[in-house]
Motif scaffolding. Structure first.
Motif, short mmCIF file in Angstrom:
data_model
loop_
_atom_site.label_atom_id
_atom_site.label_comp_id
_atom_site.label_asym_id
_atom_site.label_seq_id
_atom_site.Cartn_x
_atom_site.Cartn_y
_atom_site.Cartn_z
N CYS A 17 0.84 -1.20 0.00
CA CYS A 17 0.00 0.00 0.00
C CYS A 17 0.87 1.25 0.00
N LEU A 18 0.24 2.39 0.00
CA LEU A 18 0.96 3.67 -0.03
C LEU A 18 1.89 3.85 1.16
N CYS A 19 1.45 3.50 2.35
CA CYS A 19 2.26 3.76 3.55
C CYS A 19 3.18 2.61 3.92
N GLY A 20 3.02 1.45 3.27
CA GLY A 20 3.91 0.33 3.53
C GLY A 20 3.53 -0.53 4.73
N THR A 21 2.35 -0.31 5.28
CA THR A 21 1.90 -1.12 6.43
C THR A 21 1.51 -2.53 6.00
N CYS A 82 -5.76 -0.79 3.07
CA CYS A 82 -4.89 -0.57 4.22
C CYS A 82 -5.67 0.32 5.20
N CYS A 85 -3.49 4.00 5.45
CA CYS A 85 -3.42 4.96 4.34
C CYS A 85 -4.60 4.85 3.38
ZN ZN Z 1 -1.00 1.71 3.98
#
Ligand code: ZN
Ligand code: ZN
Length: 140
Positions: A17-21, A82, A85
């Protein structure tokens, strides 16, 4: 590991995802890939259409951040974002037997390419399709 060979002849693609979580892995064996112009896909992505590819659920796995997934919909049919994000990572479809992975969240390039535009009947009027792929009013 991204882009490595897991089983003989099967490439494994990674995505996030965008935030890497949330991270996932999927076999590079998608059965189909399409650009969906329906209003649900436009809203959930914020884009003109959603490029996605479908694969059997067992060939897809969340490798990190599963507990942070935000699931919108039902147990057997939902969109998974996610929870931090908001990126749409995949949809669980077809009685929970397939996942539709959003191509935009893949880190590695898949072998497959979108082969058609679907739900063009509900396409955004401000967007013009400029390629030569087949167009279907709904799902073929
Ligand atoms: Zn994320
Ligand atoms: Zn759609």
């Amino acid at each position: 590991m991204a882009g490595t060979v897991d089983a003989p002849g099967v490439r494994i693609l990674s995505g996030t995802c965008l935030c890497g979580t949330v991270h996932y892995e999927v076999e590079d064996q998608f059965r189909y890939s399409l650009n969906c112009h329906c209003s649900n896909c436009r809203r959930t992505t914020g884009a003109a259409f959603k490029p996605f590819a479908g694969i059997e659920r067992e060939n897809f796995r969340i490798t990190d951040g599963a507990e942070r997934l935000l699931v919108f919909g039902e147990e057997s049919a939902h969109d998974a974002h996610c929870g931090k994000c908001g990126s749409l990572l995949y949809s669980l479809v077809r009685e929970a037997t397939f996942v539709h992975v959003t191509l935009g969240t893949l880190v590695d390039a898949p072998s497959i390419r979108p082969s058609a535009h679907i739900f063009v009947g509900s396409k955004a009027p401000w967007y013009t399709i400029t390629d030569d792929l087949p167009q279907y009013e709904e799902f073929p």
